[in-house]
Design an enzyme around this catalytic site. Structure first.
Site, PDB file in Angstrom:
ATOM      1  N   THR A   1      49.524 -32.689 -58.236  1.00 31.13           N
ATOM      2  CA  THR A   1      49.719 -33.017 -57.044  1.00 31.13           C
ATOM      3  C   THR A   1      51.212 -32.712 -56.550  1.00 31.13           C
ATOM      4  OG1 THR A   1      50.097 -35.101 -57.397  1.00 31.13           O
ATOM      5  CG2 THR A   1      47.863 -34.632 -56.474  1.00 31.13           C
ATOM      6  N   ASP A   2      52.133 -32.709 -57.606  1.00 33.89           N
ATOM      7  CA  ASP A   2      53.530 -32.697 -57.329  1.00 33.89           C
ATOM      8  C   ASP A   2      54.070 -31.601 -56.589  1.00 33.89           C
ATOM      9  OD1 ASP A   2      53.754 -35.096 -58.944  1.00 33.89           O
ATOM     10  OD2 ASP A   2      54.873 -34.015 -60.863  1.00 33.89           O
TER      11      ASP A   2
ATOM     12  N   GLU B   1      74.176 -29.919 -33.368  1.00 34.16           N
ATOM     13  CA  GLU B   1      75.278 -30.408 -33.616  1.00 34.16           C
ATOM     14  C   GLU B   1      76.133 -29.344 -34.135  1.00 34.16           C
ATOM     15  OE1 GLU B   1      75.895 -34.253 -35.347  1.00 34.16           O
ATOM     16  OE2 GLU B   1      73.899 -34.752 -35.179  1.00 34.16           O
TER      17      GLU B   1
ATOM     18  N   SER C   1      52.049 -29.366 -62.708  1.00 36.79           N
ATOM     19  CA  SER C   1      52.496 -28.588 -61.339  1.00 36.79           C
ATOM     20  C   SER C   1      54.135 -28.820 -61.518  1.00 36.79           C
ATOM     21  CB  SER C   1      51.852 -29.204 -60.163  1.00 36.79           C
ATOM     22  OG  SER C   1      52.275 -30.140 -59.765  1.00 36.79           O
TER      23      SER C   1
ATOM     24  N   THR D   1      46.987 -33.803 -63.186  1.00 38.03           N
ATOM     25  CA  THR D   1      46.459 -34.907 -63.340  1.00 38.03           C
ATOM     26  C   THR D   1      44.979 -34.900 -63.394  1.00 38.03           C
ATOM     27  OG1 THR D   1      48.152 -36.052 -62.796  1.00 38.03           O
ATOM     28  CG2 THR D   1      46.361 -37.368 -62.915  1.00 38.03           C
TER      29      THR D   1
ATOM     30  N   LYS E   1      53.569 -34.595 -50.074  1.00 35.24           N
ATOM     31  CA  LYS E   1      53.313 -35.670 -50.954  1.00 35.24           C
ATOM     32  C   LYS E   1      54.314 -36.543 -50.436  1.00 35.24           C
ATOM     33  CE  LYS E   1      52.584 -37.208 -55.863  1.00 35.24           C
ATOM     34  NZ  LYS E   1      52.511 -36.644 -57.166  1.00 35.24           N
TER      35      LYS E   1
ATOM     36  N   TYR F   1      50.032 -40.697 -69.747  1.00 37.11           N
ATOM     37  CA  TYR F   1      48.890 -39.546 -69.651  1.00 37.11           C
ATOM     38  C   TYR F   1      49.402 -38.180 -69.782  1.00 37.11           C
ATOM     39  CZ  TYR F   1      49.971 -37.888 -65.135  1.00 37.11           C
ATOM     40  OH  TYR F   1      50.560 -37.578 -63.830  1.00 37.11           O
TER      41      TYR F   1
HETATM   42  N1  GLU Z   1      53.288 -34.275 -62.720  1.00 36.75           N
HETATM   43  C1  GLU Z   1      51.635 -33.864 -62.647  1.00 36.75           C
HETATM   44  C2  GLU Z   1      51.193 -32.639 -61.987  1.00 36.75           C
HETATM   45  O1  GLU Z   1      51.857 -32.460 -60.775  1.00 36.75           O
HETATM   46  C3  GLU Z   1      51.354 -35.019 -62.124  1.00 36.75           C
HETATM   47  C4  GLU Z   1      50.961 -35.088 -60.738  1.00 36.75           C
HETATM   48  C5  GLU Z   1      49.341 -34.896 -60.464  1.00 36.75           C
HETATM   49  O2  GLU Z   1      48.939 -33.975 -60.737  1.00 36.75           O
HETATM   50  O3  GLU Z   1      48.993 -35.649 -59.815  1.00 36.75           O
HETATM   51  O4  GLU Z   1      50.779 -31.902 -62.240  1.00 36.75           O
END
Ligand code: GLU
Length: 332
Positions: A95-96, A289, A62, A18, A168, A29
């Site tokens: 970020t994923d 357990e 990602s 992103t 995340k 996007y």
């Molecule tokens: N799905 C995208 C990725 O991980 C969007 C999430 C992001 O970059 O914040 O590249």
């Protein structure tokens, strides 16, 4: 700024995400639409911090990150780190799956130089995009002597996180990243660094997996436990040739009786089983357990399932047995 030998030299390795995304409507996007050069162009203030070089390693959201791109990224990052003129590297990333890539690199890069992953929650063209300040702060961290030998770091939302600790935790908010067990590595306020805790556990220059020479990694699947979990998906993982299974267990890595039987049989069939937790925090301990010793299971301690998968792949790649794999989870 005129270049001199004292100006830090930072190589930016771009992978998409992103931070390089362009808004396509009020809400939609496309990730990875912008080039690395365009990202740098959006933050002219970077020239106050460092001399920048760019290399486009991938151009993906990602969610499409995989083992092949990890290995390519590790090789390009190692090449940059091995250049004496390079002070540190910054990797732009979605970020994923950022936490998994960060932890993988934390285990396979042989260097004490700063390595900083950075992303954004809002596309580059969105109102109040967070990418430019994140990038500025990431370059400041990568250029700083204070970041040397702290392992791979992630910079987001004015925070610095250790690769091992970060997760995340929110689908959309800019404050999505947390380090639930051991807390932040530090803060970075418009380029000014404040480190808090020291890095824990072995990493980068001290890692036995660095530098990585493998050309592929063994298949490891994650199975998510839930009320009513049956054994079928565990059996399927064995059938399709998984070498390891990470269980995103309920609570402290628990699972239903039927699934437990399937895991025990998987171990007997030569598939390693690591118990982790779906809770997002805390420690999975041995022999609480279940009798992990009798079943031949490994426990992930603090690693979440996606990071436990990374460490398990590297351990299996070395052909380690359950006891040696368990030792890894206490060291890394
Ligand atoms: N799905 C995208 C990725 O991980 C969007 C999430 C992001 O970059 O914040 O590249």
């Amino acid at each position: 700024m005129a270049e001199s030998p004292t100006v830090p030299r930072i190589r930016l390795l771009a992978t998409g995400g992103t931070i390089a995304g362009a808004q396509t409507g009020a809400r939609g996007y496309a990730a990875a639409a912008m080039s690395a050069e365009a990202l740098l162009g959006a933050v002219p203030e970077l020239t106050d911090l460092a001399a920048m070089e760019v290399e486009q390693v991938a151009r993906i959201g990602s969610q499409d990150m995989d083992e092949a791109i990890w290995l390519k990224l590790a090789s390009r990052a190692q090449a940059a780190l091995d250049e004496p003129a390079i002070t540190g590297i910054v990797i732009t990333h979605g970020t994923d799956t950022m936490e998994e890539t960060a932890y993988f690199l934390n285990l396979v890069l042989k260097s004490t130089k700063p390595v900083v992953l950075v992303g954004a929650m809002r596309p580059a063209t969105a109102i109040s995009a967070d990418g430019p300040m994140n990038l500025y702060n990431a370059v400041a961290v990568a250029a700083s002597a204070a970041a040397v030998d702290r392992g791979v770091l992630v910079v987001s939302n004015d925070e610095i996180h250790f690769a091992r600790e970060i997760a995340k935790t929110n689908t959309t908010q800019v404050g999505t990243f947390k380090s639930p067990n051991r807390g932040l590595a530090g803060l970075v306020n418009r380029g000014r660094l404040h480190f808090f805790g020291p890095v824990v556990r072995r990493h980068t220059a001290g890692s036995e997996f660095a530098p990585i020479t493998a050309r592929e990694l063994p298949r490891v699947e994650i199975i998510y436990a839930h009320a009513g979990l049956q054994r079928d998906l565990l059996d399927a993982a064995v059938r399709i040739g998984a070498k390891g299974i990470v269980l995103a267990g309920v609570g402290a890595g628990n699972l239903s009786t039927g699934a437990l039987t399937a895991c025990a049989e998987a171990v007997k069939a030569g598939v390693m089983v690591v118990r982790s937790s779906r809770t997002g925090g805390g420690v999975v301990e041995r022999n609480i357990e279940f009798d992990d010793d009798a079943y031949g299971f490994v426990v992930a301690e603090e690693l979440n399932p996606q990071k436990a998968r990374v460490l398990l792949m590297l351990g299996l790649q070395r052909g380690l047995d359950a006891a040696a794999l368990q030792a890894l989870f206490t060291v890394y």
